[in-house]
Design an enzyme around this catalytic site. Structure first.
Site, PDB file in Angstrom:
ATOM      1  N   CYS A  54       0.910  -1.650   0.228  1.00 62.62           N
ATOM      2  CA  CYS A  54       0.091  -0.225   0.093  1.00 62.62           C
ATOM      3  C   CYS A  54       0.861   1.180   0.051  1.00 62.62           C
ATOM      4  O   CYS A  54       0.288   2.169  -0.439  1.00 62.62           O
ATOM      5  CB  CYS A  54      -0.641   0.432   1.264  1.00 62.62           C
ATOM      6  SG  CYS A  54      -1.876  -1.241   1.470  1.00 62.62           S
ATOM      7  N   HIS A  75      -2.626   7.167   3.546  1.00 62.67           N
ATOM      8  CA  HIS A  75      -3.265   6.236   3.025  1.00 62.67           C
ATOM      9  C   HIS A  75      -4.349   5.341   3.457  1.00 62.67           C
ATOM     10  O   HIS A  75      -5.361   5.985   5.169  1.00 62.67           O
ATOM     11  CB  HIS A  75      -2.411   4.360   3.077  1.00 62.67           C
ATOM     12  CG  HIS A  75      -3.112   3.356   2.665  1.00 62.67           C
ATOM     13  ND1 HIS A  75      -3.320   3.243   1.760  1.00 62.67           N
ATOM     14  CD2 HIS A  75      -2.509   1.750   3.765  1.00 62.67           C
ATOM     15  CE1 HIS A  75      -3.458   2.230   1.381  1.00 62.67           C
ATOM     16  NE2 HIS A  75      -3.246   1.648   2.985  1.00 62.67           N
ATOM     17  N   ASN A  87     -10.187   0.033   0.322  1.00 67.11           N
ATOM     18  CA  ASN A  87      -8.608   0.480   0.553  1.00 67.11           C
ATOM     19  C   ASN A  87      -8.233  -0.178  -0.787  1.00 67.11           C
ATOM     20  O   ASN A  87      -8.484  -1.747  -1.563  1.00 67.11           O
ATOM     21  CB  ASN A  87      -8.096  -0.782   1.514  1.00 67.11           C
ATOM     22  CG  ASN A  87      -6.619  -0.452   1.737  1.00 67.11           C
ATOM     23  OD1 ASN A  87      -5.906  -0.059   0.479  1.00 67.11           O
ATOM     24  ND2 ASN A  87      -5.791  -1.366   2.505  1.00 67.11           N
TER      25      ASN A  87
HETATM   26  O1  UT7 Z   1      -3.582  -1.662   3.692  1.00 65.08           O
HETATM   27  C1  UT7 Z   1      -4.308  -1.496   4.752  1.00 65.08           C
HETATM   28  C2  UT7 Z   1      -4.074  -3.049   5.642  1.00 65.08           C
HETATM   29  N1  UT7 Z   1      -4.713  -3.761   6.492  1.00 65.08           N
HETATM   30  C3  UT7 Z   1      -5.609  -2.121   7.625  1.00 65.08           C
HETATM   31  O2  UT7 Z   1      -4.949  -1.787   7.794  1.00 65.08           O
HETATM   32  C4  UT7 Z   1      -6.386  -3.188   8.731  1.00 65.08           C
HETATM   33  C5  UT7 Z   1      -6.539  -2.120   9.917  1.00 65.08           C
HETATM   34  N2  UT7 Z   1      -7.687  -3.893  10.580  1.00 65.08           N
HETATM   35  C6  UT7 Z   1      -8.777  -3.022  10.899  1.00 65.08           C
HETATM   36  O3  UT7 Z   1      -9.295  -2.189   9.829  1.00 65.08           O
HETATM   37  C7  UT7 Z   1      -9.517  -3.335  11.330  1.00 65.08           C
HETATM   38  O4  UT7 Z   1      -9.086  -4.653  12.605  1.00 65.08           O
HETATM   39  C8  UT7 Z   1     -11.030  -4.452  10.537  1.00 65.08           C
HETATM   40  C9  UT7 Z   1     -11.947  -3.485  10.214  1.00 65.08           C
HETATM   41  C10 UT7 Z   1     -10.190  -4.832   9.642  1.00 65.08           C
HETATM   42  C11 UT7 Z   1     -11.235  -5.008  12.373  1.00 65.08           C
HETATM   43  O5  UT7 Z   1     -11.998  -3.872  12.423  1.00 65.08           O
HETATM   44  P1  UT7 Z   1     -12.205  -4.302  14.516  1.00 65.08           P
HETATM   45  O6  UT7 Z   1     -12.674  -3.462  15.039  1.00 65.08           O
HETATM   46  O7  UT7 Z   1     -10.530  -4.479  14.959  1.00 65.08           O
HETATM   47  O8  UT7 Z   1     -12.519  -5.307  14.616  1.00 65.08           O
HETATM   48  P2  UT7 Z   1     -11.806  -6.973  15.077  1.00 65.08           P
HETATM   49  O9  UT7 Z   1     -11.136  -7.732  14.639  1.00 65.08           O
HETATM   50  O10 UT7 Z   1     -11.453  -6.177  16.420  1.00 65.08           O
HETATM   51  O11 UT7 Z   1     -13.371  -7.741  15.383  1.00 65.08           O
HETATM   52  C12 UT7 Z   1     -14.533  -7.175  16.726  1.00 65.08           C
HETATM   53  C13 UT7 Z   1     -15.166  -7.931  16.645  1.00 65.08           C
HETATM   54  C14 UT7 Z   1     -15.607  -9.964  16.543  1.00 65.08           C
HETATM   55  O12 UT7 Z   1     -16.301 -10.515  16.893  1.00 65.08           O
HETATM   56  P3  UT7 Z   1     -16.302 -11.014  18.358  1.00 65.08           P
HETATM   57  O13 UT7 Z   1     -14.841 -11.908  18.563  1.00 65.08           O
HETATM   58  O14 UT7 Z   1     -16.591  -9.648  19.298  1.00 65.08           O
HETATM   59  O15 UT7 Z   1     -17.199 -11.751  19.007  1.00 65.08           O
HETATM   60  C15 UT7 Z   1     -15.345  -9.581  15.070  1.00 65.08           C
HETATM   61  O16 UT7 Z   1     -15.657 -11.314  14.773  1.00 65.08           O
HETATM   62  O17 UT7 Z   1     -16.443  -8.336  14.841  1.00 65.08           O
HETATM   63  C16 UT7 Z   1     -16.458  -9.040  14.640  1.00 65.08           C
HETATM   64  N3  UT7 Z   1     -16.001  -9.725  12.565  1.00 65.08           N
HETATM   65  C17 UT7 Z   1     -16.930  -8.935  12.094  1.00 65.08           C
HETATM   66  N4  UT7 Z   1     -18.299  -9.123  12.476  1.00 65.08           N
HETATM   67  C18 UT7 Z   1     -19.829  -8.159  11.206  1.00 65.08           C
HETATM   68  C19 UT7 Z   1     -15.065  -8.953  12.172  1.00 65.08           C
HETATM   69  N5  UT7 Z   1     -15.150  -8.647  11.121  1.00 65.08           N
HETATM   70  C20 UT7 Z   1     -16.487  -8.677  10.987  1.00 65.08           C
HETATM   71  C21 UT7 Z   1     -17.410  -7.829   9.937  1.00 65.08           C
HETATM   72  N6  UT7 Z   1     -18.859  -7.821   9.794  1.00 65.08           N
HETATM   73  N7  UT7 Z   1     -17.032  -8.200   8.383  1.00 65.08           N
END
Ligand code: UT7
Length: 341
Positions: A126, A268, A298
């Site tokens: 990225c 980014h 992204n």
């Molecule tokens: O070029 C860039 C490289 N990538 C990035 O910069 C990504 C950086 N990270 C992020 O943007 C975020 O961490 C994500 C968007 C990927 C995830 O968001 P988060 O707020 O960190 O969520 P999380 O992984 O802590 O998950 C929270 C909850 C979990 O459920 P439980 O365990 O609390 O029951 C996940 O299973 O949200 C759940 N979850 C979802 N729910 C609905 C994870 N993805 C989803 C989804 N829809 N798509």
């Protein structure tokens, strides 16, 4: 970390003289995604700021990576008043080239008819566009190149794990281009400094296990989706906020400036919450931050050049303004560039 604040003597400086962007036609909304994986429009908007993204249709010639780049490049060249045969160099940042051999840059050279240019791909994920911009700047300042065409283009849909709801909601396809030209070393309108860094120790936060020389895409690798992106979202999030803030401040302080003197911050676009957290740390109002993640997701190396192009074309970016480009990506890779438009 490598910082070039341009105190080194050179009769030349480099200047962005044209920008362009292109996206595939097909929109994939959050509601469309909710039909494929267990997610919802509300969750995606709240946690990422993304509403829709564009997806290249496989097999469609016009939507290959280098075709999107070609459309973006033609717009950038037109803005710069240049023809393809005036380009000396094509630096093409991508992790999803049309083919590994030949490079996307050579495909683009052929499509553009940029016969005089030498052409090469570079992979900083990225962060790629900022790495390409920094390299073009060096070639120009050293006197080797007069006109450089740089590309940040990716078709991330081809390496997205569409069964992983934790990552597939983030990515989209698109291409950005910029023409960089030699200008007088004393010109106020130029690239003022470039700052690049990498940390290979953190490779595991964002990687693609198969498809390189380490591991072929065997039926077993294929069935386990090892040829798709694998991301540790939470860890990347924290690292992104820290490094984007650090590299923004590095560029600002290297030029003896204060954050409030920046006219446009162009980070980014990985997650709107990352962008907002960095803006807060810099004490930068969101009204000065260019955002296109809501409409395109992204798009990897294309996020910064497409956001910049949009603001150039709609008149937000004005001559004499200070632009701060700031990126992070897999590798990990980081970088910032300060530009006086
Ligand atoms: O070029 C860039 C490289 N990538 C990035 O910069 C990504 C950086 N990270 C992020 O943007 C975020 O961490 C994500 C968007 C990927 C995830 O968001 P988060 O707020 O960190 O969520 P999380 O992984 O802590 O998950 C929270 C909850 C979990 O459920 P439980 O365990 O609390 O029951 C996940 O299973 O949200 C759940 N979850 C979802 N729910 C609905 C994870 N993805 C989803 C989804 N829809 N798509």
């Amino acid at each position: 970390m490598n910082t070039t604040s341009h105190t080194l003597l050179s009769p030349y400086a480099s200047k962005i003289t044209g920008t362009g962007s292109a996206f595939p036609q097909e929109r994939l909304t959050n509601d469309d995604l909710a039909k494929k994986v267990d997610t919802s429009n509300e969750w995606i908007v709240e946690r990422t700021g993304i509403r829709e993204r564009r997806i290249s249709r496989p097999g469609l010639l016009d939507e290959q990576n280098s075709s999107l780049a070609c459309a973006a490049a033609l717009k950038a060249l037109e803005m710069a008043g240049k023809t393809p045969d005036q380009v000396d160099q094509i630096l093409y940042a991508t992790v999803t080239p049309d083919t590994l051999i030949p490079s996307a840059a050579c495909w683009l050279q052929k499509k553009l008819g940029a016969h005089r240019a030498w052409a090469v791909d570079l992979n900083a994920a990225c962060s790629g566009f900022v790495f390409a911009l920094s390299m073009a700047d060096q070639f120009i300042r050293s006197g080797h190149v007069k006109t450089s065409l740089i590309i940040g283009a990716d078709v991330l849909s081809s390496i997205t794990n569409w069964s992983d709801r934790g990552s597939c909601i983030l990515f989209g396809d698109g291409a950005g281009a910029a023409v960089i030209e030699r200008t007088d070393g004393h010109s106020p309108h130029r690239i003022l400094s470039t700052h690049l860094g990498s940390d290979g120790d953190l490779w595991e936060l964002f990687h693609m296990p198969a498809g390189g020389s380490n591991l072929e895409v065997t039926p077993d690798a294929y069935s386990k989706n090892l040829h798709k992106m694998n991301m540790k979202g939470k860890e990347i999030f924290k690292s992104a906020v820290r490094t984007l803030s650090d590299y923004a401040l590095l560029a600002i302080e290297s030029n003896q400036l204060k954050p409030e003197q920046i006219d446009w911050f162009i980070p980014h676009q990985a997650n709107l919450r990352i962008i907002e957290a960095v803006a807060k740390r810099l004490d930068m109002p969101m009204s000065k931050v260019l955002v296109n993640i809501d409409r395109f997701g992204n798009t990897s190396s294309a996020t910064v050049p497409t956001a910049m192009d949009e603001a150039v074309r709609d008149g937000r970016i004005q001559k004499g303004q200070l632009l701060l480009l700031d990126v992070f990506g897999a590798g990990l890779t980081y970088g910032s560039v300060l530009v006086r438009w």
